[in-house]
Scaffold this motif. Structure first.
Motif, short mmCIF file in Angstrom:
data_model
loop_
_atom_site.label_atom_id
_atom_site.label_comp_id
_atom_site.label_asym_id
_atom_site.label_seq_id
_atom_site.Cartn_x
_atom_site.Cartn_y
_atom_site.Cartn_z
N GLY A 169 -4.72 -31.33 20.42
CA GLY A 169 -4.18 -29.87 20.52
C GLY A 169 -5.48 -29.10 21.25
O GLY A 169 -5.23 -27.67 21.75
N ILE A 170 -6.57 -29.59 21.95
CA ILE A 170 -7.54 -28.85 22.85
C ILE A 170 -6.86 -28.48 24.18
O ILE A 170 -6.26 -29.44 24.95
CB ILE A 170 -8.80 -29.57 22.72
N THR A 171 -7.01 -27.40 24.84
CA THR A 171 -6.51 -27.22 26.08
C THR A 171 -7.70 -27.16 27.04
O THR A 171 -8.75 -27.02 26.79
CB THR A 171 -5.94 -25.71 25.97
N THR A 236 -12.50 -25.34 28.94
CA THR A 236 -11.68 -25.85 27.71
C THR A 236 -11.88 -24.84 26.66
O THR A 236 -12.96 -23.93 26.70
CB THR A 236 -12.46 -27.20 27.36
N ASP A 237 -10.89 -24.80 25.90
CA ASP A 237 -11.33 -24.02 24.36
C ASP A 237 -11.86 -24.65 23.44
O ASP A 237 -12.18 -24.12 22.41
CB ASP A 237 -9.91 -23.30 24.19
N ALA A 238 -12.49 -25.90 23.75
CA ALA A 238 -13.38 -26.80 22.93
C ALA A 238 -14.47 -26.05 22.46
O ALA A 238 -15.26 -25.07 23.42
CB ALA A 238 -13.52 -28.14 23.18
N ALA A 276 -16.82 -23.73 28.51
CA ALA A 276 -16.26 -23.82 27.05
C ALA A 276 -16.09 -22.76 26.40
O ALA A 276 -17.56 -22.22 26.16
CB ALA A 276 -16.99 -25.07 26.56
N THR A 277 -14.98 -22.16 25.88
CA THR A 277 -14.81 -20.95 25.07
C THR A 277 -15.35 -20.99 23.59
O THR A 277 -15.77 -19.96 22.99
CB THR A 277 -13.62 -20.31 25.31
N GLY A 278 -15.36 -22.23 23.11
CA GLY A 278 -15.86 -22.36 21.91
C GLY A 278 -14.83 -22.04 20.53
O GLY A 278 -15.11 -21.92 19.62
N ASP A 279 -13.39 -22.10 20.93
CA ASP A 279 -12.69 -21.60 19.98
C ASP A 279 -12.13 -22.76 19.20
O ASP A 279 -11.50 -22.61 17.88
CB ASP A 279 -11.11 -21.11 20.47
N LYS A 280 -12.31 -24.21 19.46
CA LYS A 280 -11.65 -25.11 18.80
C LYS A 280 -12.74 -26.15 18.65
O LYS A 280 -13.63 -26.45 19.52
CB LYS A 280 -10.32 -25.82 19.28
N GLU A 281 -12.90 -26.75 17.11
CA GLU A 281 -13.90 -27.94 16.88
C GLU A 281 -13.39 -29.40 17.51
O GLU A 281 -12.15 -29.44 17.31
CB GLU A 281 -14.23 -28.08 15.71
N LEU A 282 -14.25 -30.14 18.27
CA LEU A 282 -13.88 -31.54 18.65
C LEU A 282 -13.87 -32.11 17.23
O LEU A 282 -14.53 -32.06 16.28
CB LEU A 282 -14.81 -32.02 19.35
N ASP A 283 -12.76 -33.25 17.20
CA ASP A 283 -12.56 -34.08 16.15
C ASP A 283 -13.73 -35.00 15.75
O ASP A 283 -14.28 -35.50 14.62
CB ASP A 283 -11.46 -34.96 16.16
N TYR A 287 -16.22 -39.46 20.69
CA TYR A 287 -14.83 -40.05 21.23
C TYR A 287 -14.00 -38.68 21.49
O TYR A 287 -13.19 -38.78 22.63
CB TYR A 287 -13.92 -40.77 20.02
N GLY A 288 -14.12 -37.51 20.63
CA GLY A 288 -13.34 -36.43 21.09
C GLY A 288 -14.03 -35.89 22.48
O GLY A 288 -12.91 -35.53 23.53
#
Length: 328
Positions: A169-171, A236-238, A276-283, A287-288
């Motif tokens: 679900g990361i854009t 990315t929003d990661a 990277a906007t930093g809104d979502k954490e990598l799993d 690997y992520g």
């Protein structure tokens, strides 16, 4: 999803250009400062503030990224973006001083038939200001902004963009100004090198040819040294560190290799920024990031092909034709 880099929340894109000049600038504006990095692969790059984006350097964030035509003259365009951001109180604060951080890269479009006889100062600073002022989540592709004067060896180049999501679900989104020494298509036919990665017929749905001839694989080069360059950005929003952001730019460069033949040559100045906007954490930090880079490279390839697919020929004698002029 718009299939644009602005599917990454917090980004806007603006264009400004002069059709008589046949050149312009494109700005990627961030709603707030973002982690940014860069990877330079071409043999003749033209850049501004890229040293600051090295993971070893102090500052972590950028306020905007500028892609511009005009060769070295286009390095004025980030000054226009800085002026707009300073008026809005945006930038790195040192006491009472505000310094907007605006890296940029340029490509060569000075011999495309446009009238480059400007007055004392080139217009790129004003392009940067106007493109920033008008930046939006919806923006045009093809022969606009920095892509107005772009060409490849056999078809008109331009601005392309694409987006995707990872399974988690990361854009991720890409924007490309394709002005390559080589070609985005196989031979002179309708088939794009990036065809295996195409989604929903976004650049014609022609697929790959059934076979390749020796002439399809021979080098085809436009112009001479320094007359080319593909400049791009992946976003990315990661949530990424500066080093991870740099790795994302490195992996995204592979997308240009999937879309342009040849690429990263001594005749190009290819540059890819990342943000990277930093809104979502990598799993998973390893690997992520690998998966994110893979999806980013595919989006970059698609964006490059769209830049040629959406372009319109310049209205000058001897201008390079547009892909759509021949293949509809």
């Amino acid at each position: 999803m718009r299939n644009l880099i602005t599917d990454v929340a917090g980004l806007r894109v603006g264009h400004a250009h002069d059709e008589k000049l046949a050149s312009g600038s494109t700005v990627i504006l961030f709603d707030r400062p973002v982690t940014a990095a860069v990877d330079v692969r071409g043999g003749g790059p033209g850049t501004r503030e890229t040293a600051l984006l090295d993971p070893a350097q102090t500052l972590e964030h950028a306020d905007a990224i500028v892609l511009s035509g005009g060769s070295a003259f286009g390095l004025d365009a980030p000054s226009g973006t800085q002026a707009f951001l300073r008026e809005k109180g945006r930038g790195f604060r040192i006491g009472s001083a505000i310094v907007p951080i605006v890296p940029g890269a340029i490509m060569f479009d000075l011999l495309n038939g446009g009238d480059k006889n400007w007055d004392r100062y080139p217009p790129y600073r004003e392009f940067g200001y106007e493109a920033t002022r008008t930046a939006s989540v919806d923006f045009a592709l093809g022969s606009v902004g920095a892509g107005l004067g772009a060409t490849t060896v056999n078809f008109k180049g331009g601005v392309g963009s694409a987006s995707a999501k990872t399974p988690g679900g990361i854009t991720v989104g890409a924007i490309v100004v394709i002005n390559a020494v080589g070609t985005a298509v196989v031979g002179d036919g309708p088939h794009f090198w990036a065809a295996p990665f195409e989604k929903n017929g976004e650049f014609g749905g022609r697929g790959m040819p059934s076979q390749f001839s020796p002439s399809d694989l021979a080098i085809r080069a436009k112009g001479g040294p320094q007359e080319n360059t593909t400049i791009a950005m992946i976003a990315t929003d990661a949530k990424l560190s500066k080093a991870q952001c740099n790795r994302l730019a490195v992996m995204a460069q592979d997308g240009l290799a999937r879309a342009i033949y040849p690429v990263h040559s001594p005749l190009d100045g290819d540059v890819v920024f990342s943000a990277a906007t930093g809104d979502k954490e990598l799993d998973d930090p390893y690997y992520g990031l690998a998966e994110l880079g893979m999806v980013a490279a595919n989006a970059m390839a698609r964006a490059a092909a769209r830049g040629v697919y959406e372009a319109k020929a310049l209205p000058f004698p001897g201008a390079v034709p547009a892909w759509r002029d021949q293949f509809g």
